[in-house]
Each structure stands twice: as C-alpha cells, then as structure tokens.
Design a protein around this motif. Structure first.
Motif, mmCIF file in Angstrom:
data_model
loop_
_atom_site.group_PDB
_atom_site.id
_atom_site.type_symbol
_atom_site.label_atom_id
_atom_site.label_comp_id
_atom_site.label_asym_id
_atom_site.label_seq_id
_atom_site.Cartn_x
_atom_site.Cartn_y
_atom_site.Cartn_z
ATOM 1 N N ASP A 275 -10.781 14.760 -11.378
ATOM 2 C CA ASP A 275 -10.746 15.428 -12.682
ATOM 3 C C ASP A 275 -9.318 15.762 -13.111
ATOM 4 O O ASP A 275 -9.016 15.774 -14.304
ATOM 5 C CB ASP A 275 -11.590 16.705 -12.633
ATOM 6 N N TYR A 276 -8.465 16.021 -12.139
ATOM 7 C CA TYR A 276 -7.049 16.288 -12.434
ATOM 8 C C TYR A 276 -6.423 15.073 -13.113
ATOM 9 O O TYR A 276 -5.762 15.190 -14.149
ATOM 10 C CB TYR A 276 -6.335 16.622 -11.135
ATOM 11 N N LYS A 277 -6.649 13.891 -12.556
ATOM 12 C CA LYS A 277 -6.144 12.650 -13.152
ATOM 13 C C LYS A 277 -6.740 12.444 -14.545
ATOM 14 O O LYS A 277 -6.015 12.117 -15.502
ATOM 15 C CB LYS A 277 -6.496 11.467 -12.250
ATOM 16 N N HIS A 278 -8.037 12.636 -14.670
ATOM 17 C CA HIS A 278 -8.727 12.457 -15.945
ATOM 18 C C HIS A 278 -8.132 13.371 -17.015
ATOM 19 O O HIS A 278 -7.894 12.944 -18.158
ATOM 20 C CB HIS A 278 -10.215 12.755 -15.737
ATOM 21 N N PHE A 279 -7.862 14.610 -16.643
ATOM 22 C CA PHE A 279 -7.327 15.571 -17.606
ATOM 23 C C PHE A 279 -5.904 15.213 -18.028
ATOM 24 O O PHE A 279 -5.583 15.221 -19.223
ATOM 25 C CB PHE A 279 -7.363 16.974 -16.996
ATOM 26 N N LEU A 280 -5.033 14.890 -17.074
ATOM 27 C CA LEU A 280 -3.658 14.532 -17.420
ATOM 28 C C LEU A 280 -3.616 13.278 -18.289
ATOM 29 O O LEU A 280 -2.838 13.201 -19.249
ATOM 30 C CB LEU A 280 -2.818 14.325 -16.158
ATOM 31 N N LYS A 281 -4.452 12.299 -17.968
ATOM 32 C CA LYS A 281 -4.491 11.088 -18.779
ATOM 33 C C LYS A 281 -4.998 11.385 -20.189
ATOM 34 O O LYS A 281 -4.563 10.772 -21.164
ATOM 35 C CB LYS A 281 -5.354 10.027 -18.102
ATOM 36 N N THR A 282 -5.918 12.349 -20.301
ATOM 37 C CA THR A 282 -6.371 12.780 -21.629
ATOM 38 C C THR A 282 -5.211 13.348 -22.442
ATOM 39 O O THR A 282 -5.035 13.032 -23.622
ATOM 40 C CB THR A 282 -7.483 13.836 -21.493
ATOM 41 N N LEU A 283 -4.385 14.175 -21.811
ATOM 42 C CA LEU A 283 -3.283 14.821 -22.516
ATOM 43 C C LEU A 283 -2.182 13.843 -22.912
ATOM 44 O O LEU A 283 -1.495 14.054 -23.919
ATOM 45 C CB LEU A 283 -2.685 15.941 -21.661
ATOM 46 N N VAL A 284 -1.990 12.783 -22.134
ATOM 47 C CA VAL A 284 -0.958 11.805 -22.496
ATOM 48 C C VAL A 284 -1.482 10.781 -23.497
ATOM 49 O O VAL A 284 -0.762 9.853 -23.886
ATOM 50 C CB VAL A 284 -0.371 11.081 -21.268
ATOM 51 N N GLY A 285 -2.739 10.932 -23.923
ATOM 52 C CA GLY A 285 -3.289 10.072 -24.970
ATOM 53 C C GLY A 285 -3.894 8.793 -24.466
ATOM 54 O O GLY A 285 -4.137 7.873 -25.258
#
Length: 288
Positions: A275-285
């Motif tokens: 989920d950490y990866k999923h969230f960071l990738k969400t924030l970088v677009g």
C-alpha cells in the motif's frame, strides 16, 4: 507543476468522510479506498474532510489513520493528511528532538526555508508555536550544536525575496565563497550564512549550478562530507513526494530522470511495496 490528480466531480466532505468510516470498519481496513479518497484530494479538500470527520464521528481523522494503518504507509498517509504548514512543523519538530541530528535529518528545515515561499515559512513558525509551546528558533538553539545551529537559525529567521531574480555576478562570486568555506569546513562562516539565508531560491539555484560547473561536485554532496555524524534518512522519499506533490513534483520527476537515467515511478516500484508503493505512485501521478 503538481502531479496530484483530483477528479472533475469531487464528492462532498460528508460523502468522503462516510466512505472513510466505511473503509475503517470490519475485520481489516480497506487501504485502497483510503488511498483513492485522500490520495486524490488537494490540501483544502483534505482539511474539509478532517473537519467533517471530526464533526460527524467525534474523532480525529489523524488518530483513526494512526490506529488503522501501519509502518511507512501510515507515516506517509498521515503526513499527507496534515495541512502543509502543519506537516512541516511536525517534521521539523521530529528532526529537532530526534537522537540523530546530522545534516540529513535536519534537511527538512533547509528545504522548508529555501525551497518554499516566505509566507509558508511564517505559517510553519506560527503553527509550530501552537503545537509545541515553543518557537522553532528556540528549539534550534536548544537542541542543535554548532555549526548547524548558526546556519539553521539564520535560515528559519529569513524572509527572502520570492520572485525570480538572478544576478550572475553574485552567483559567480558566491560560488567561490562557498567553495572556500567548504574547503575549510566552515559552514558557519558568515559568508555561507548570509548567502543561504538571504538569496532567493532562483539565485541559489544558479549559484549551486555554477558551483558544480566550476568545481565538479554538487554542493549538497560536498556539504555532507564536511559535516560529521551523518546518518541515513530512510524517510526522505516519503517527505519529498508528500511535501512537493502539490507544488512542483512534475518538475522534480523530470529532473530525476535527467540525473539518474530512470524515472521516479520505477524507483518507487523498486524501493517500496504494498500500500505504501500504491500511495506514493498515486501522488506522483502514476496509473495504479
């Protein structure tokens, strides 16, 4: 320059609060729902969600996130949910009271003073006083030793010009002054303090670029080798993405690719998981 993707039609704060409440219920938390809601709302919208959640359920959303999530994902989501100035105040306080106080740990305050607007810095200082019953300047004086105390104190007291104005003559001469100070390991030299605490960010960027051209190494690299007691900050990736996603992360992504020959999204994929990866990738677009 933001990488944040906000939907064209945004649900009301009440709807978002209800969906978050539903995500928290049951045997396990629906982390993907939490990411989908908070990861696609801007600072103003997240503030309204926090206020509405408190009114509806008489509980802090930050506290609920803390109890429902874990590890790096929890830290990243909570930092994202804070107001930007509140977030920087919390980060600064943690850096000041932590056991390790090398340049790497205290870099958050350098970024806050040099890479954000002077208005933001003033907001951070005001919120810091409210949250911690002490001023940021007082805590720097109490917890930080020389030479960083003198430099950080000057940085957070500064109110630098906020427009794009560059003088190449100053940039050349001040690159040389920084070189001399670094060679003698005098980061508290008056010239260093003056340059870093008064020049606008565009002037500093030009000075640092000239430093690299003339002397071969990026200035942040040589400064770190001039300060003893450095540690490794595993949290810098989270901080960089969370604090810059609504400001200039698109430009940072472009510069990252130029510098390292790979894109930021791939770096996140390789260095993080779940989920950490999923969230960071969400924030970088990224598309997730």
């Amino acid at each position: 320059m933001t990488t944040l993707r906000v939907p064209e039609v945004v649900p009301s704060p009440t709807q978002d609060s209800e969906r978050l409440r539903k995500a928290f219920k049951g045997v396990g938390t629906d982390e993907k729902a939490v990411i989908w809601i908070l990861g696609h709302r801007n600072a103003s919208q997240r503030r309204k969600i926090r206020d509405t959640y408190q009114q509806l359920y008489h509980q802090s959303l930050i506290d609920r996130l803390h109890s429902e999530l874990s590890s790096d994902f929890r830290r990243a989501m909570i930092l994202w949910t804070y107001d930007p100035a509140e977030r920087d105040a919390v980060l600064a306080n943690k850096a000041l009271i932590g056991k390790k106080k090398g340049f790497k740990q205290l870099q958050v305050m350098v970024e806050m003073a040099c890479a954000t607007s002077p208005h933001h810095l003033q907001s951070v200082k005001q919120i810091y006083c409210t949250l911690f019953d002490s001023s940021l300047e007082e805590d720097i004086a109490t917890h930080i030793s020389f030479p960083l105390r003198k430099l950080l104190g000057a940085l957070v007291r500064s109110y630098r010009y906020d427009k794009e104005l560059v003088d190449m003559n100053f940039a050349n001469s001040e690159a040389a002054k920084l070189r001399e100070a670094i060679k003698t390991k005098r980061l508290d030299h008056d010239d260093v303090v003056y340059i870093l605490s008064t020049r606008n960010k565009y002037q500093l960027k030009t000075t640092f670029e000239l430093y690299k051209q003339r002397f071969g190494n990026p200035i942040d690299q040589v400064i770190r080798t001039s300060v003893s007691g450095l540690g490794t900050d595993e949290k810098s990736l989270t901080r960089a993405i969370v604090t810059r996603a609504e400001i200039d992360l698109l430009r940072i992504r472009e510069e990252y690719t130029k510098m390292f020959g790979t894109n930021l999204e791939d770096a996140i994929t390789g260095d993080t998981s779940g989920d950490y990866k999923h969230f960071l990738k969400t924030l970088v677009g990224a598309t997730v």
